[in-house]
Design a protein around this motif. Structure first.
Motif, PDB file in Angstrom:
ATOM      1  N   LEU A 145       0.694  -1.131  -0.070  1.00 34.45           N
ATOM      2  CA  LEU A 145      -0.194  -0.037  -0.036  1.00 34.45           C
ATOM      3  C   LEU A 145       0.970   1.367   0.133  1.00 34.45           C
ATOM      4  O   LEU A 145       0.208   2.443  -0.170  1.00 34.45           O
ATOM      5  N   GLY A 146       2.290   1.017   0.239  1.00 34.58           N
ATOM      6  CA  GLY A 146       3.188   2.314   0.238  1.00 34.58           C
ATOM      7  C   GLY A 146       2.695   3.029   1.492  1.00 34.58           C
ATOM      8  O   GLY A 146       2.926   4.388   1.586  1.00 34.58           O
ATOM      9  N   VAL A 147       2.393   2.368   2.452  1.00 32.78           N
ATOM     10  CA  VAL A 147       2.295   3.017   4.110  1.00 32.78           C
ATOM     11  C   VAL A 147       2.990   2.480   5.086  1.00 32.78           C
ATOM     12  O   VAL A 147       3.628   1.368   4.651  1.00 32.78           O
ATOM     13  N   SER A 148       3.013   2.967   6.401  1.00 30.73           N
ATOM     14  CA  SER A 148       3.712   2.219   7.347  1.00 30.73           C
ATOM     15  C   SER A 148       2.735   1.213   7.855  1.00 30.73           C
ATOM     16  O   SER A 148       1.514   1.287   7.617  1.00 30.73           O
ATOM     17  N   HIS A 149       3.392   0.232   8.455  1.00 31.75           N
ATOM     18  CA  HIS A 149       2.565  -0.878   9.146  1.00 31.75           C
ATOM     19  C   HIS A 149       1.589  -0.323  10.208  1.00 31.75           C
ATOM     20  O   HIS A 149       0.560  -0.784  10.478  1.00 31.75           O
ATOM     21  N   GLY A 150       2.018   0.776  10.791  1.00 34.91           N
ATOM     22  CA  GLY A 150       1.443   1.502  11.927  1.00 34.91           C
ATOM     23  C   GLY A 150       0.078   1.892  11.298  1.00 34.91           C
ATOM     24  O   GLY A 150      -0.871   1.985  11.982  1.00 34.91           O
ATOM     25  N   SER A 151       0.041   2.314  10.140  1.00 35.93           N
ATOM     26  CA  SER A 151      -1.162   2.967   9.361  1.00 35.93           C
ATOM     27  C   SER A 151      -2.171   1.707   9.283  1.00 35.93           C
ATOM     28  O   SER A 151      -3.314   1.887   9.481  1.00 35.93           O
ATOM     29  N   VAL A 152      -1.511   0.591   8.941  1.00 31.01           N
ATOM     30  CA  VAL A 152      -2.427  -0.707   8.814  1.00 31.01           C
ATOM     31  C   VAL A 152      -3.160  -0.947  10.204  1.00 31.01           C
ATOM     32  O   VAL A 152      -4.520  -1.360  10.363  1.00 31.01           O
ATOM     33  N   TYR A 153      -2.247  -0.977  11.335  1.00 35.64           N
ATOM     34  CA  TYR A 153      -2.680  -1.219  12.574  1.00 35.64           C
ATOM     35  C   TYR A 153      -3.750  -0.080  13.147  1.00 35.64           C
ATOM     36  O   TYR A 153      -4.527  -0.657  13.933  1.00 35.64           O
ATOM     37  N   ARG A 154      -3.626   0.870  12.566  1.00 38.49           N
ATOM     38  CA  ARG A 154      -4.951   1.801  12.996  1.00 38.49           C
ATOM     39  C   ARG A 154      -6.288   1.330  12.548  1.00 38.49           C
ATOM     40  O   ARG A 154      -7.398   1.825  13.164  1.00 38.49           O
ATOM     41  N   HIS A 155      -6.429   0.489  11.765  1.00 39.01           N
ATOM     42  CA  HIS A 155      -7.668   0.232  10.853  1.00 39.01           C
ATOM     43  C   HIS A 155      -7.849  -1.299  11.551  1.00 39.01           C
ATOM     44  O   HIS A 155      -9.062  -1.439  11.916  1.00 39.01           O
ATOM     45  N   PHE A 156      -6.818  -2.097  11.495  1.00 42.56           N
ATOM     46  CA  PHE A 156      -6.848  -3.468  12.176  1.00 42.56           C
ATOM     47  C   PHE A 156      -5.721  -3.729  13.393  1.00 42.56           C
ATOM     48  O   PHE A 156      -4.354  -3.656  13.019  1.00 42.56           O
ATOM     49  N   ARG A 157      -6.376  -3.872  14.543  1.00 45.88           N
ATOM     50  CA  ARG A 157      -5.380  -3.614  15.833  1.00 45.88           C
ATOM     51  C   ARG A 157      -4.481  -4.660  15.799  1.00 45.88           C
ATOM     52  O   ARG A 157      -3.496  -4.574  16.348  1.00 45.88           O
ATOM     53  N   THR A 158      -4.654  -6.014  15.284  1.00 50.50           N
ATOM     54  CA  THR A 158      -3.620  -7.061  15.397  1.00 50.50           C
ATOM     55  C   THR A 158      -3.636  -7.638  13.704  1.00 50.50           C
ATOM     56  O   THR A 158      -4.441  -7.557  12.955  1.00 50.50           O
ATOM     57  N   LYS A 159      -2.715  -8.588  13.611  1.00 50.20           N
ATOM     58  CA  LYS A 159      -2.534  -9.542  12.404  1.00 50.20           C
ATOM     59  C   LYS A 159      -3.901 -10.363  12.322  1.00 50.20           C
ATOM     60  O   LYS A 159      -4.376 -10.473  11.220  1.00 50.20           O
ATOM     61  N   ALA A 160      -4.170 -11.085  13.559  1.00 49.50           N
ATOM     62  CA  ALA A 160      -5.289 -11.837  13.599  1.00 49.50           C
ATOM     63  C   ALA A 160      -6.423 -11.087  13.101  1.00 49.50           C
ATOM     64  O   ALA A 160      -7.357 -11.681  12.541  1.00 49.50           O
ATOM     65  N   ALA A 161      -6.769  -9.636  13.610  1.00 52.14           N
ATOM     66  CA  ALA A 161      -7.977  -9.109  13.275  1.00 52.14           C
ATOM     67  C   ALA A 161      -7.950  -8.911  11.927  1.00 52.14           C
ATOM     68  O   ALA A 161      -9.395  -8.911  11.158  1.00 52.14           O
ATOM     69  N   LEU A 162      -6.911  -8.496  11.167  1.00 48.14           N
ATOM     70  CA  LEU A 162      -6.857  -8.434   9.794  1.00 48.14           C
ATOM     71  C   LEU A 162      -7.217  -9.640   9.036  1.00 48.14           C
ATOM     72  O   LEU A 162      -7.805  -9.644   8.195  1.00 48.14           O
ATOM     73  N   ARG A 163      -6.595 -10.718   9.353  1.00 48.67           N
ATOM     74  CA  ARG A 163      -6.909 -11.959   8.791  1.00 48.67           C
ATOM     75  C   ARG A 163      -8.291 -12.597   9.009  1.00 48.67           C
ATOM     76  O   ARG A 163      -9.097 -12.810   8.141  1.00 48.67           O
ATOM     77  N   GLU A 164      -8.901 -12.188  10.296  1.00 42.59           N
ATOM     78  CA  GLU A 164     -10.351 -12.290  10.384  1.00 42.59           C
ATOM     79  C   GLU A 164     -11.216 -11.781   9.187  1.00 42.59           C
ATOM     80  O   GLU A 164     -12.240 -12.079   8.940  1.00 42.59           O
ATOM     81  N   ALA A 165     -10.885 -10.426   9.148  1.00 44.34           N
ATOM     82  CA  ALA A 165     -11.518  -9.451   8.473  1.00 44.34           C
ATOM     83  C   ALA A 165     -11.526  -9.752   6.900  1.00 44.34           C
ATOM     84  O   ALA A 165     -12.399  -9.664   6.108  1.00 44.34           O
ATOM     85  N   VAL A 166     -10.477 -10.609   6.491  1.00 44.64           N
ATOM     86  CA  VAL A 166     -10.360 -11.047   5.164  1.00 44.64           C
ATOM     87  C   VAL A 166     -11.107 -11.957   4.918  1.00 44.64           C
ATOM     88  O   VAL A 166     -11.790 -12.086   3.842  1.00 44.64           O
ATOM     89  N   ILE A 167     -11.255 -12.970   5.716  1.00 43.91           N
ATOM     90  CA  ILE A 167     -11.959 -14.263   5.606  1.00 43.91           C
ATOM     91  C   ILE A 167     -13.527 -13.925   5.602  1.00 43.91           C
ATOM     92  O   ILE A 167     -14.349 -14.234   4.798  1.00 43.91           O
ATOM     93  N   LYS A 168     -13.918 -12.840   6.433  1.00 44.32           N
ATOM     94  CA  LYS A 168     -15.198 -12.450   6.491  1.00 44.32           C
ATOM     95  C   LYS A 168     -15.705 -11.790   5.338  1.00 44.32           C
ATOM     96  O   LYS A 168     -16.665 -11.942   4.708  1.00 44.32           O
ATOM     97  N   ARG A 169     -14.930 -10.934   4.889  1.00 44.29           N
ATOM     98  CA  ARG A 169     -15.056 -10.414   3.604  1.00 44.29           C
ATOM     99  C   ARG A 169     -15.518 -11.211   2.452  1.00 44.29           C
ATOM    100  O   ARG A 169     -16.155 -11.326   1.450  1.00 44.29           O
ATOM    101  N   TRP A 170     -14.449 -12.290   2.485  1.00 50.31           N
ATOM    102  CA  TRP A 170     -14.829 -13.410   1.394  1.00 50.31           C
ATOM    103  C   TRP A 170     -15.915 -14.102   1.445  1.00 50.31           C
ATOM    104  O   TRP A 170     -16.632 -14.280   0.488  1.00 50.31           O
ATOM    105  N   LEU A 171     -16.268 -14.422   2.751  1.00 44.53           N
ATOM    106  CA  LEU A 171     -17.578 -15.276   2.748  1.00 44.53           C
ATOM    107  C   LEU A 171     -18.712 -14.336   2.804  1.00 44.53           C
ATOM    108  O   LEU A 171     -19.809 -14.811   2.351  1.00 44.53           O
ATOM    109  N   ASP A 172     -18.778 -12.945   2.852  1.00 48.34           N
ATOM    110  CA  ASP A 172     -19.672 -12.053   2.767  1.00 48.34           C
ATOM    111  C   ASP A 172     -20.234 -12.025   1.446  1.00 48.34           C
ATOM    112  O   ASP A 172     -21.360 -11.643   1.216  1.00 48.34           O
ATOM    113  N   ARG A 173     -19.229 -12.016   0.356  1.00 49.65           N
ATOM    114  CA  ARG A 173     -19.383 -12.015  -0.940  1.00 49.65           C
ATOM    115  C   ARG A 173     -20.353 -13.147  -1.336  1.00 49.65           C
ATOM    116  O   ARG A 173     -21.304 -12.971  -1.953  1.00 49.65           O
ATOM    117  N   THR A 174     -20.442 -14.216  -0.909  1.00 48.57           N
ATOM    118  CA  THR A 174     -21.336 -15.264  -1.052  1.00 48.57           C
ATOM    119  C   THR A 174     -22.664 -14.954  -0.436  1.00 48.57           C
ATOM    120  O   THR A 174     -23.905 -15.164  -1.043  1.00 48.57           O
TER     121      THR A 174
END
Length: 197
Positions: free
Chosen positions: A38-67
């Motif tokens: 994304l061309g940003v700092s990893h801190g910028s990502v963490y402002r949206h998703f507090r942990t790596k686990a939260a980011l991964r959880e959001a990705v799977i939820k997004r994928w399932l929500d499409r269906t």
């Protein structure tokens, strides 16, 4: 004049995460990789998703929500009678899962890993899907098409009975020459069981 940088949103982060997961796989993908993409700092990502686990959880939820979102259109379509809606909903679920497994096998394998890590998200997805089925069955009972069934129980049975056509553990069978015929036979059998006698 320098171009204005695109605003960093949760959606952009999730898109980039999906690409990073596709490229590196779930074992090697990091938040730093996502930030770099994304061309940003990893801190910028963490402002949206507090942990790596939260980011991964959001990705799977997004994928399932499409269906889930795709299937909701069928549930809401009052122009189709309940039996047609049920048949179309089950067919759309089968096709959506088959498409995900076949179009991008590497990403599908990645999502299988993420789904294993996020059982709560997957359970919520299954609950949403059975809730959609329940609404279709309720419509059929109200219309006098389906009889002698409790909609919530019927929805669970329908979902479980068609598992071979949407549970990812059966993905290897979805391209067999017999898959479509087996699917149609199962759906017709279930519809006969639901119909008012």
């Amino acid at each position: 004049m320098a171009p204005t940088p695109e605003t960093l949103t949760a959606e952009r982060i999730l898109e980039a995460t999906e690409e990073v997961l596709r490229r590196h796989g779930p074992a090697k993908a990091t938040v730093v990789d996502v930030a770099r993409a994304l061309g940003v700092s990893h801190g910028s990502v963490y402002r949206h998703f507090r942990t790596k686990a939260a980011l991964r959880e959001a990705v799977i939820k997004r994928w399932l929500d499409r269906t889930t979102d795709e299937l909701a259109v069928i549930v809401e379509d009052g122009t189709r009678d309940p039996e047609t809606r049920l048949r179309d909903w089950l067919a759309a679920l089968f096709e959506a899962k088959r498409r995900k497994a076949g179009d991008d096998p590497e990403l599908f394998a990645t999502y299988m890993v993420l789904a294993g890590e996020n059982g709560t998200v997957v359970a919520g997805h299954v609950e949403e899907l059975t809730g959609q089925l329940e609404r279709i069955v309720e419509a059929g009972v109200s219309a006098g098409v389906f009889g002698g069934v409790a909609p919530a129980e019927a929805a669970r049975v329908l979902f479980q009975a068609t598992g071979r056509f949407h549970d990812p553990c059966y993905a290897g069978e979805w391209t067999l020459p017999s898959a479509d015929g087996d699917f149609r036979a199962a759906v017709e059998f279930l519809l006969r069981a639901l119909r008012v006698r």
